[in-house]
Design a protein around this motif. Structure first.
Motif, PDB file in Angstrom:
ATOM      1  N   VAL A  97       0.833  -1.202   0.000  1.00 46.53           N
ATOM      2  CA  VAL A  97       0.000   0.000   0.000  1.00 46.53           C
ATOM      3  C   VAL A  97       0.871   1.256   0.000  1.00 46.53           C
ATOM      4  CG1 VAL A  97      -1.578   1.340   1.468  1.00 46.53           C
ATOM      5  CG2 VAL A  97      -2.051  -1.061   0.972  1.00 46.53           C
ATOM      6  N   ARG A  98       1.951   1.235   0.788  1.00 47.10           N
ATOM      7  CA  ARG A  98       2.868   2.381   0.822  1.00 47.10           C
ATOM      8  C   ARG A  98       3.503   2.610  -0.543  1.00 47.10           C
ATOM      9  NH1 ARG A  98       5.080  -0.104   5.318  1.00 47.10           N
ATOM     10  NH2 ARG A  98       3.907   0.445   7.134  1.00 47.10           N
ATOM     11  N   ARG A  99       3.939   1.518  -1.183  1.00 43.38           N
ATOM     12  CA  ARG A  99       4.547   1.637  -2.509  1.00 43.38           C
ATOM     13  C   ARG A  99       3.550   2.196  -3.524  1.00 43.38           C
ATOM     14  NH1 ARG A  99       6.695  -3.348  -1.192  1.00 43.38           N
ATOM     15  NH2 ARG A  99       5.289  -4.446  -2.580  1.00 43.38           N
ATOM     16  N   LEU A 100       2.283   1.853  -3.368  1.00 47.16           N
ATOM     17  CA  LEU A 100       1.256   2.343  -4.279  1.00 47.16           C
ATOM     18  C   LEU A 100       0.840   3.781  -3.970  1.00 47.16           C
ATOM     19  CD1 LEU A 100      -1.003  -0.838  -4.419  1.00 47.16           C
ATOM     20  CD2 LEU A 100       0.474   0.038  -6.236  1.00 47.16           C
ATOM     21  N   GLY A 101       1.240   4.280  -2.794  1.00 43.70           N
ATOM     22  CA  GLY A 101       0.901   5.648  -2.411  1.00 43.70           C
ATOM     23  C   GLY A 101      -0.532   5.805  -1.937  1.00 43.70           C
ATOM     24  N   LEU A 102      -1.156   4.721  -1.526  1.00 43.46           N
ATOM     25  CA  LEU A 102      -2.541   4.761  -1.062  1.00 43.46           C
ATOM     26  C   LEU A 102      -2.597   5.296   0.367  1.00 43.46           C
ATOM     27  CD1 LEU A 102      -5.193   3.787  -2.413  1.00 43.46           C
ATOM     28  CD2 LEU A 102      -4.961   1.706  -1.083  1.00 43.46           C
ATOM     29  N   PRO A 103      -3.510   6.215   0.666  1.00 46.36           N
ATOM     30  CA  PRO A 103      -3.631   6.718   2.041  1.00 46.36           C
ATOM     31  C   PRO A 103      -4.094   5.607   2.998  1.00 46.36           C
ATOM     32  CG  PRO A 103      -4.943   8.042   0.511  1.00 46.36           C
ATOM     33  CD  PRO A 103      -4.420   6.870  -0.244  1.00 46.36           C
ATOM     34  N   ASP A 105      -6.378   5.521   5.337  1.00 38.30           N
ATOM     35  CA  ASP A 105      -7.818   5.308   5.474  1.00 38.30           C
ATOM     36  C   ASP A 105      -8.385   4.524   4.290  1.00 38.30           C
ATOM     37  OD1 ASP A 105      -7.336   7.525   3.843  1.00 38.30           O
ATOM     38  OD2 ASP A 105      -9.198   8.525   4.416  1.00 38.30           O
ATOM     39  N   ALA A 106      -7.864   4.734   3.098  1.00 35.62           N
ATOM     40  CA  ALA A 106      -8.316   3.984   1.928  1.00 35.62           C
ATOM     41  C   ALA A 106      -7.889   2.521   2.033  1.00 35.62           C
ATOM     42  CB  ALA A 106      -7.776   4.612   0.653  1.00 35.62           C
ATOM     43  N   ALA A 107      -6.672   2.283   2.521  1.00 34.77           N
ATOM     44  CA  ALA A 107      -6.185   0.914   2.682  1.00 34.77           C
ATOM     45  C   ALA A 107      -7.020   0.173   3.720  1.00 34.77           C
ATOM     46  CB  ALA A 107      -4.712   0.931   3.090  1.00 34.77           C
ATOM     47  N   LEU A 108      -7.326   0.825   4.819  1.00 36.27           N
ATOM     48  CA  LEU A 108      -8.149   0.190   5.857  1.00 36.27           C
ATOM     49  C   LEU A 108      -9.551  -0.105   5.336  1.00 36.27           C
ATOM     50  CD1 LEU A 108      -6.996   2.201   8.984  1.00 36.27           C
ATOM     51  CD2 LEU A 108      -6.430  -0.163   8.380  1.00 36.27           C
ATOM     52  N   ALA A 109     -10.090   0.768   4.518  1.00 34.94           N
ATOM     53  CA  ALA A 109     -11.418   0.537   3.926  1.00 34.94           C
ATOM     54  C   ALA A 109     -11.381  -0.711   3.043  1.00 34.94           C
ATOM     55  CB  ALA A 109     -11.865   1.756   3.131  1.00 34.94           C
ATOM     56  N   LEU A 110     -10.295  -0.895   2.304  1.00 37.03           N
ATOM     57  CA  LEU A 110     -10.167  -2.083   1.463  1.00 37.03           C
ATOM     58  C   LEU A 110     -10.122  -3.359   2.313  1.00 37.03           C
ATOM     59  CD1 LEU A 110      -7.546  -0.833  -1.143  1.00 37.03           C
ATOM     60  CD2 LEU A 110      -9.961  -1.349  -1.557  1.00 37.03           C
ATOM     61  N   VAL A 111      -9.409  -3.304   3.414  1.00 36.03           N
ATOM     62  CA  VAL A 111      -9.325  -4.457   4.291  1.00 36.03           C
ATOM     63  C   VAL A 111     -10.696  -4.773   4.888  1.00 36.03           C
ATOM     64  CG1 VAL A 111      -8.366  -5.326   6.479  1.00 36.03           C
ATOM     65  CG2 VAL A 111      -6.894  -4.151   4.850  1.00 36.03           C
ATOM     66  N   ARG A 112     -11.409  -3.756   5.356  1.00 38.20           N
ATOM     67  CA  ARG A 112     -12.742  -3.976   5.937  1.00 38.20           C
ATOM     68  C   ARG A 112     -13.668  -4.608   4.910  1.00 38.20           C
ATOM     69  NH1 ARG A 112     -11.690   1.280   7.960  1.00 38.20           N
ATOM     70  NH2 ARG A 112     -10.952   1.123  10.082  1.00 38.20           N
ATOM     71  N   ALA A 113     -13.627  -4.090   3.691  1.00 35.36           N
ATOM     72  CA  ALA A 113     -14.480  -4.631   2.632  1.00 35.36           C
ATOM     73  C   ALA A 113     -14.100  -6.080   2.328  1.00 35.36           C
ATOM     74  CB  ALA A 113     -14.364  -3.766   1.381  1.00 35.36           C
ATOM     75  N   ALA A 114     -12.820  -6.387   2.288  1.00 30.67           N
ATOM     76  CA  ALA A 114     -12.378  -7.742   1.992  1.00 30.67           C
ATOM     77  C   ALA A 114     -12.779  -8.711   3.105  1.00 30.67           C
ATOM     78  CB  ALA A 114     -10.856  -7.763   1.799  1.00 30.67           C
ATOM     79  N   LEU A 115     -12.768  -8.249   4.340  1.00 25.39           N
ATOM     80  CA  LEU A 115     -13.140  -9.117   5.455  1.00 25.39           C
ATOM     81  C   LEU A 115     -14.640  -9.414   5.470  1.00 25.39           C
ATOM     82  CD1 LEU A 115     -10.911  -7.638   8.291  1.00 25.39           C
ATOM     83  CD2 LEU A 115     -10.696  -9.895   7.226  1.00 25.39           C
ATOM     84  N   ARG A 116     -15.443  -8.551   4.867  1.00 29.20           N
ATOM     85  CA  ARG A 116     -16.894  -8.756   4.816  1.00 29.20           C
ATOM     86  C   ARG A 116     -17.309  -9.749   3.736  1.00 29.20           C
ATOM     87  NH1 ARG A 116     -17.537  -2.885   4.434  1.00 29.20           N
ATOM     88  NH2 ARG A 116     -16.770  -2.188   6.427  1.00 29.20           N
ATOM     89  N   THR A 117     -16.406 -10.006   2.788  1.00 27.82           N
ATOM     90  CA  THR A 117     -16.795 -10.897   1.679  1.00 27.82           C
ATOM     91  C   THR A 117     -16.531 -12.336   1.981  1.00 27.82           C
ATOM     92  OG1 THR A 117     -14.652 -10.662   0.581  1.00 27.82           O
ATOM     93  CG2 THR A 117     -16.406  -9.143  -0.075  1.00 27.82           C
TER      94      THR A 117
END
Length: 117
Positions: A97-103, A105-117
């Motif tokens: 995520v750091r290498r991609l430059g993603l903030p 909060d956006a990275a955490l949102a992706l993790v939350r969404a992935a955990l719900r699936t």
């Protein structure tokens, strides 16, 4: 993150050791996180190199950190094997995520969404 109180009755190496240990326990220092060099941390905190070296030696003896020679000092893997694998996956994700430059909060949102699936 780490501070040393020169007026405390607790020796500086012990203050440092306890703060690193507590940060690992609280999860604010994750497995695989690289720590500053002994010299760099001593300079940052205004301590003698030997003071920081002693704290690092005691943390390593306790299994909190591991030294990888010239590669540096890192927070050690801890917990059961499942927990260790999860820590490793989280560290890899954070590095990516750091290498991609993603903030964060956006990275955490992706993790939350992935955990719900």
């Amino acid at each position: 993150m780490i501070t040393v109180d020169p007026t405390s009755g607790t020796p500086p190496y012990e203050q440092l050791r306890v703060q690193v240990r507590d940060a690992v326990t609280a999860g604010s220092l994750a497995a695989g996180a690289k720590l500053p060099t002994v010299r760099a941390l001593a300079e940052e905190l205004g301590l003698a190199v030997n003071t920081v070296a002693r704290a690092y030696r005691e943390l390593e003896a306790d299994g909190v950190i591991e030294t990888r020679g010239r590669n540096g000092t890192f927070i050690a893997q801890h917990g059961d094997p499942t927990q260790q694998q999860a820590q490793d996956a989280a560290r890899q994700f954070a590095d990516r995520v750091r290498r991609l430059g993603l903030p964060e909060d956006a990275a955490l949102a992706l993790v939350r969404a992935a955990l719900r699936t």
